[in-house]
Design a protein around this motif. Structure first.
Motif, short mmCIF file in Angstrom:
data_model
loop_
_atom_site.label_atom_id
_atom_site.label_comp_id
_atom_site.label_asym_id
_atom_site.label_seq_id
_atom_site.Cartn_x
_atom_site.Cartn_y
_atom_site.Cartn_z
N MET A 172 4.58 3.25 -1.65
CA MET A 172 5.53 3.22 -2.75
C MET A 172 6.98 3.16 -2.28
SD MET A 172 3.84 3.06 -5.56
CE MET A 172 5.02 3.50 -6.84
N TRP A 179 5.38 -4.73 -10.27
CA TRP A 179 5.17 -3.97 -11.50
C TRP A 179 4.79 -2.52 -11.23
CZ3 TRP A 179 2.31 -7.41 -15.66
CH2 TRP A 179 3.17 -8.45 -16.03
N LYS A 180 4.45 -2.18 -9.98
CA LYS A 180 4.20 -0.77 -9.65
C LYS A 180 5.42 0.09 -9.98
CE LYS A 180 3.30 -1.02 -5.27
NZ LYS A 180 2.92 -0.59 -3.90
N HIS A 181 6.58 -0.54 -9.94
CA HIS A 181 7.83 0.18 -10.10
C HIS A 181 8.49 -0.09 -11.46
CE1 HIS A 181 7.54 0.96 -5.77
NE2 HIS A 181 7.32 -0.32 -5.62
N ASN A 182 7.76 -0.71 -12.39
CA ASN A 182 8.42 -1.17 -13.62
C ASN A 182 9.00 -0.02 -14.43
OD1 ASN A 182 6.52 -0.53 -16.07
ND2 ASN A 182 5.15 -1.34 -14.52
N THR A 193 2.76 -7.00 -7.74
CA THR A 193 3.05 -5.78 -6.97
C THR A 193 4.33 -5.11 -7.45
OG1 THR A 193 1.99 -6.78 -5.04
CG2 THR A 193 3.37 -4.85 -4.66
N SER A 211 0.81 -1.22 0.00
CA SER A 211 0.00 0.00 0.00
C SER A 211 0.84 1.27 0.00
CB SER A 211 -0.95 0.00 1.20
OG SER A 211 -0.25 -0.21 2.41
#
Length: 244
Positions: A100, A224-227, A222, A98
């Protein structure tokens, strides 16, 4: 290293024994930028270090290259240099759901548990035998680089409730006297087991449940939020280190 920085690491410490020429080159890159701190660890000059994690498997003078000594040394070296120390292996990432970043996650956890300085996160296996093809653009240069593309591993094994979960930790180093790998042996105050809803240890390695059918794996994208930022940063590093 780039994933750690995206999540908020200000410095990474490595206890260095030996490595490949490619890793050595990458280490020199991060050393020059002040992100990496390397502690020479030529332990085999003085003791016979075991390569296995348990003494019964490889009974030498000291287990697993002196892992417990490095963990405790890391805590004391950083006791008055940093607010938190994260203790994990190179194939692991403490991945918030939840939030970043680790910074915002830890602020939230401390608001919930203001007297706690030891936070333990569940370990979950993302087996390297269950990679998927990813269609992200701009990663063609990754193909010639040794290692694993973590964006390909987004399926995790279900937890085994009757087995020990090898949790990893984020700790306030001033509240630790002595640590083990998966728990604090002596310290001040309470500890908390962080819920799976908040974060997990993304552990990319060989499977633990080797006979588990792939249909039983749990999709978890999850990371992939930072891909976008990870791909951009890794491409920059590769161009500066290997692809000149």
């Amino acid at each position: 290293m780039e994933m750690y920085q995206i999540l908020g690491a200000q410095r990474v410490m490595i206890y260095f024994n030996h490595c490949s020429p490619q890793i050595k080159k990458a280490m020199q890159y991060y050393l020059a930028r002040g992100i990496l701190e390397v502690v020479d660890w030529p332990i085999e000059r003085y003791l016979r270090p075991g390569k296995a994690w348990h003494y019964s498997v490889d009974p030498k003078d000291i287990g697993y290259y002196g892992q417990l000594a490095t963990l405790n040394d890391c805590i004391y070296r950083n006791m008055y240099r940093t607010r938190f120390v994260l203790l994990n292996d190179v194939d692991e990432i403490i991945l918030p759901f939840s939030h970043m970043s680790w910074d915002t996650m830890m602020k939230s956890l401390q608001q919930q548990k203001p007297n706690v300085g030891i936070f333990l996160f569940e370990n979950h296996i993302f087996p390297q035998t269950a990679s998927i093809n990813v269609s992200f653009s701009n990663i063609s240069s990754w193909k010639g680089i040794p290692g694993h593309n973590i964006l390909q591993y987004v399926q995790r094994e279900p937890d085994r409730p009757n087995y020990f979960n090898a949790r990893k930790m984020i700790v306030d180093p001033r509240k630790v006297i002595q640590t083990s790998v998966h728990s604090i042996l002596k310290g001040y105050g309470a500890h908390v087991e962080v819920s799976l809803e908040a974060a997990l240890v993304y552990h990319c390695r060989g499977p633990i449940q080797k006979d588990l059918p792939k249909t039983s794996l749990i999709e978890d994208k999850t990371i992939w939020k930072h891909n976008a930022s990870l791909i951009r940063n890794v491409n920059k590093v590769l161009s500066e280190i290997f692809l000149q």
